[in-house]
Scaffold this motif. Sequence first.
Motif, PDB file in Angstrom:
ATOM      1  N   MET A 129      42.068  83.225   2.603  1.00  0.00           N
ATOM      2  CA  MET A 129      43.333  83.683   2.011  1.00  0.00           C
ATOM      3  C   MET A 129      43.103  84.435   0.700  1.00  0.00           C
ATOM      4  SD  MET A 129      45.856  80.416   2.713  1.00  0.00           S
ATOM      5  CE  MET A 129      46.291  79.904   4.376  1.00  0.00           C
ATOM      6  N   SER A 130      42.035  85.244   0.680  1.00  0.00           N
ATOM      7  CA  SER A 130      41.672  86.072  -0.487  1.00  0.00           C
ATOM      8  C   SER A 130      41.288  85.235  -1.691  1.00  0.00           C
ATOM      9  CB  SER A 130      42.830  87.022  -0.848  1.00  0.00           C
ATOM     10  OG  SER A 130      43.145  87.866   0.227  1.00  0.00           O
ATOM     11  N   ARG A 131      40.852  83.999  -1.445  1.00  0.00           N
ATOM     12  CA  ARG A 131      40.365  83.144  -2.519  1.00  0.00           C
ATOM     13  C   ARG A 131      38.955  82.659  -2.159  1.00  0.00           C
ATOM     14  NH1 ARG A 131      45.688  83.243  -3.081  1.00  0.00           N
ATOM     15  NH2 ARG A 131      46.598  82.794  -5.125  1.00  0.00           N
ATOM     16  N   PRO A 132      38.145  82.361  -3.182  1.00  0.00           N
ATOM     17  CA  PRO A 132      36.721  82.116  -2.918  1.00  0.00           C
ATOM     18  C   PRO A 132      36.399  80.775  -2.275  1.00  0.00           C
ATOM     19  CG  PRO A 132      37.218  81.842  -5.248  1.00  0.00           C
ATOM     20  CD  PRO A 132      38.455  82.386  -4.625  1.00  0.00           C
ATOM     21  N   LYS A 133      37.361  79.885  -2.159  1.00  0.00           N
ATOM     22  CA  LYS A 133      37.100  78.531  -1.694  1.00  0.00           C
ATOM     23  C   LYS A 133      38.256  78.105  -0.801  1.00  0.00           C
ATOM     24  CE  LYS A 133      36.811  73.900  -3.831  1.00  0.00           C
ATOM     25  NZ  LYS A 133      36.818  73.187  -5.131  1.00  0.00           N
ATOM     26  N   SER A 134      38.077  77.061  -0.005  1.00  0.00           N
ATOM     27  CA  SER A 134      39.167  76.582   0.829  1.00  0.00           C
ATOM     28  C   SER A 134      39.185  75.063   0.868  1.00  0.00           C
ATOM     29  CB  SER A 134      39.060  77.134   2.247  1.00  0.00           C
ATOM     30  OG  SER A 134      37.971  76.540   2.930  1.00  0.00           O
ATOM     31  N   ILE A 135      40.365  74.543   1.095  1.00  0.00           N
ATOM     32  CA  ILE A 135      40.506  73.122   1.400  1.00  0.00           C
ATOM     33  C   ILE A 135      41.290  73.002   2.697  1.00  0.00           C
ATOM     34  CG2 ILE A 135      40.417  72.330  -1.005  1.00  0.00           C
ATOM     35  CD1 ILE A 135      43.479  72.138  -0.980  1.00  0.00           C
ATOM     36  N   THR A 136      41.025  71.973   3.446  1.00  0.00           N
ATOM     37  CA  THR A 136      41.804  71.684   4.650  1.00  0.00           C
ATOM     38  C   THR A 136      42.601  70.414   4.392  1.00  0.00           C
ATOM     39  OG1 THR A 136      40.166  72.715   6.084  1.00  0.00           O
ATOM     40  CG2 THR A 136      41.732  71.210   7.125  1.00  0.00           C
ATOM     41  N   LEU A 137      43.895  70.536   4.599  1.00  0.00           N
ATOM     42  CA  LEU A 137      44.817  69.465   4.248  1.00  0.00           C
ATOM     43  C   LEU A 137      45.541  68.982   5.497  1.00  0.00           C
ATOM     44  CD1 LEU A 137      45.977  68.172   1.505  1.00  0.00           C
ATOM     45  CD2 LEU A 137      47.932  69.675   1.891  1.00  0.00           C
ATOM     46  N   LYS A 190      44.210  74.877   6.737  1.00  0.00           N
ATOM     47  CA  LYS A 190      43.223  75.418   5.813  1.00  0.00           C
ATOM     48  C   LYS A 190      43.908  76.349   4.803  1.00  0.00           C
ATOM     49  CE  LYS A 190      38.591  77.496   6.099  1.00  0.00           C
ATOM     50  NZ  LYS A 190      37.594  78.034   7.069  1.00  0.00           N
ATOM     51  N   ILE A 191      43.623  76.120   3.506  1.00  0.00           N
ATOM     52  CA  ILE A 191      44.307  76.842   2.428  1.00  0.00           C
ATOM     53  C   ILE A 191      43.274  77.371   1.446  1.00  0.00           C
ATOM     54  CG2 ILE A 191      45.979  76.635   0.535  1.00  0.00           C
ATOM     55  CD1 ILE A 191      47.103  74.170   2.101  1.00  0.00           C
ATOM     56  N   GLY A 192      43.411  78.613   1.038  1.00  0.00           N
ATOM     57  CA  GLY A 192      42.522  79.195   0.051  1.00  0.00           C
ATOM     58  C   GLY A 192      42.848  78.729  -1.361  1.00  0.00           C
ATOM     59  N   VAL A 193      41.805  78.387  -2.133  1.00  0.00           N
ATOM     60  CA  VAL A 193      41.973  77.959  -3.523  1.00  0.00           C
ATOM     61  C   VAL A 193      40.894  78.611  -4.377  1.00  0.00           C
ATOM     62  CG1 VAL A 193      43.027  75.743  -2.898  1.00  0.00           C
ATOM     63  CG2 VAL A 193      40.546  75.891  -3.181  1.00  0.00           C
ATOM     64  N   ASN A 194      41.042  78.487  -5.675  1.00  0.00           N
ATOM     65  CA  ASN A 194      40.071  79.073  -6.595  1.00  0.00           C
ATOM     66  C   ASN A 194      38.914  78.118  -6.853  1.00  0.00           C
ATOM     67  OD1 ASN A 194      41.473  81.481  -6.974  1.00  0.00           O
ATOM     68  ND2 ASN A 194      42.746  80.579  -8.590  1.00  0.00           N
ATOM     69  N   ASN A 195      37.782  78.697  -7.223  1.00  0.00           N
ATOM     70  CA  ASN A 195      36.630  77.882  -7.618  1.00  0.00           C
ATOM     71  C   ASN A 195      36.979  77.038  -8.842  1.00  0.00           C
ATOM     72  OD1 ASN A 195      34.694  78.612  -5.686  1.00  0.00           O
ATOM     73  ND2 ASN A 195      34.152  80.477  -6.810  1.00  0.00           N
ATOM     74  N   GLY A 196      36.306  75.925  -8.954  1.00  0.00           N
ATOM     75  CA  GLY A 196      36.456  75.087 -10.145  1.00  0.00           C
ATOM     76  C   GLY A 196      37.744  74.297 -10.202  1.00  0.00           C
ATOM     77  N   THR A 197      38.448  74.213  -9.092  1.00  0.00           N
ATOM     78  CA  THR A 197      39.691  73.434  -9.082  1.00  0.00           C
ATOM     79  C   THR A 197      39.627  72.398  -7.971  1.00  0.00           C
ATOM     80  OG1 THR A 197      40.819  74.909  -7.526  1.00  0.00           O
ATOM     81  CG2 THR A 197      41.019  75.444  -9.861  1.00  0.00           C
ATOM     82  N   HIS A 198      40.301  71.297  -8.211  1.00  0.00           N
ATOM     83  CA  HIS A 198      40.565  70.394  -7.106  1.00  0.00           C
ATOM     84  C   HIS A 198      42.011  69.951  -7.196  1.00  0.00           C
ATOM     85  CE1 HIS A 198      39.474  67.424 -10.251  1.00  0.00           C
ATOM     86  NE2 HIS A 198      40.249  66.589  -9.586  1.00  0.00           N
ATOM     87  N   TRP A 199      42.523  69.369  -6.127  1.00  0.00           N
ATOM     88  CA  TRP A 199      43.967  69.182  -5.987  1.00  0.00           C
ATOM     89  C   TRP A 199      44.304  67.735  -5.654  1.00  0.00           C
ATOM     90  CZ3 TRP A 199      47.134  73.313  -6.999  1.00  0.00           C
ATOM     91  CH2 TRP A 199      46.489  74.554  -7.130  1.00  0.00           C
TER      92      TRP A 199
END
Length: 649
Positions: free
Chosen positions: A613-621, A575-584
């Motif tokens: 991780m101090s970011r508003p959104k998360s993805i699990t990779l 699980k990794i923290g990412v910013n809103n409005g982004t995808h990877w």
Amino acid sequence: MNSVKTYTLFTEHDIYLFREGKHYKLYDKFGAHSVEKDGIQGVYFSVWAPNAKKVSVIGNFNHWNHRDHILYPRWDESGIWEGFIAGLTWGTLYKYAIETAYGEILEKSDPYALSWEQNIQAASLVSTTWYEWEDENWLQNRWKKNNLEAPVSVYELHLGSWVRDGNAPDRFLNYRDIAEKLVPYIKEMGFTHVEFMPVMEYPYDPSWGYQITGFYAATSRFGSPQDLMYLIDKLHKNDIGVILDWVPSHFPGDANGLHCFDGSFLYEHEDPRKGFHPDWKSYIFNYGRSEVKSFLISNAMFWLERYHADGLRVDAVTSMLHLDYSRNEGEWEPNIYGGNVNLEAKTFLQDFNTAVYKEFGNSIITIAEESSDFPMLTKPVHDGGVGFGMKWMMGWMHDTLDYFKVDPIGRKFHHHKLTFASMYMYNENYMMPLSHDEVVHGKASLIYKMVGDEWQKFANLRALYVYMYTHPGAKLLFMGDEFGQTSEWNFTQSLDWHLLQYPVHKGMQTVVKDLNHLYRFEPAFYENQFNPDGFEWIEANDEDNSVYVYLRKGKKREDVFMVILNLTPRVLDYKIGVNNGTHWEVIFNSDDERYGGSGVTPEVIKEEYEEWMSRPKSITLKLPPLAGVILKQKKDKKYKLHRIKLHKK
């Protein structure tokens, strides 16, 4: 009767600059030059030997007789002997017979000779560096390739062992033969530059070229000066830069070389605490002597001007800057301030960098091989720095290799060996070196430095390369490392190119090729490589999982990449923290089957709008084992347009 005629190429201003340590084109004056005097063609000779009683030219034209062709000492007490000998031409073999103050006759090769014999006598040859270059377009535009905001990925090689004649493996290839094989290989692999280990003339093959006797001569092992120029020219015409190893730190004690040149300590420091190198059993230049400074800086200019080199990697800078280098207490003398810095060497290096950058601007690079924490190596001289363009990041290299030698089960105890470099990576302009020094003398090849069975060794090295290529800084990789050479480097034979028949080695080569192209063509990986804006940790402290996550960012706000290293042999859902409005989007996976990996496909298996991780959104990779994964950020169009609209209001 002396058949040498008076002649000079020196002006009074030349002599003044030479004696002040400020003459940077001495190769136009000293040495052997084909000239015409009174309508007669011949050769003008000049040599610096201030403590000699007599100097004559000996050679195959006078049966090596030191009584026939005696040079004239200049009237100005410069210590220069000179004269014109009629009838000599290109290819003449010669030396200087120098009678010392004690009546001994020394036979010395010419310090400024453009060519030397390749035998035990090693006489100088009357030669020329004339060549019809075809790299004008490269020279006009190379500033785009050599500046600090350009990708610099260097392939370091030793010309005598990169590849040899397949039909006669004991025979060296000519520079031109090497060009036909090297240029297409570098283009295919995607390196931006090559770095040649010393090409200056040297007598002893096991020195690899670092014990130089002919500082102005391209080694004749591989051909003529023009043959080397052809190789450089061909690289330039194919958009490949050329860096030369340069060794102003020491020279050997060969009888025909610089040591005790006129019977006195002329080029070397008389005090053995400053003038003799205990590790290499060689002699250290006297950096406080003005004429020696002129000799050395002129030598740097020579290779940059006459051979169109794009940069100089300066060898053994640590030994130059430290009076106590490899010396015990009592074996060195502190400087006037009581410290261990060789102030004369520091001033020399500052003068060298000032001179070459003034002459060539940012179209060339100077690179320091320096392993200590000597401050401000790559800062401008006018700010108190030493003025190099880049410095080898030796601390990064040692920490990285130490980490990858550790079994994954114990890596959590060494986790911060890979994060520590981020604490100082912007102190200097760093180049990350995996050089020849790391694969010789029982240190093992890179692939056998890696821990584990064969599969794990290759997986670890592929992951290491991902870490290297995505870390801020320029890159350097030694020949053979790109395909996982299994044996240590052996300067007496060709690389083990036959290994490329095995998929795992071919896969390693493909990894390096793809990483080179990614580094070169994605600005986020290079345009901020010496700027703190280009790097950000997302996760630096997950010791238990041995996972590292960081961002590389370009100058454009949307130009962002995420790098994830899973340095355990387990497949992880991470699980990794990412910013809103982004995808990877996953763009690189070192575990891909075509690289020799296990084929685990990294993919986003969950996306959640919760802070992580101090970011508003998360993805699990899904993370492959012992692998490096690179993702590219994609901005959501709706979010991006909304932000622009708000900005306009």
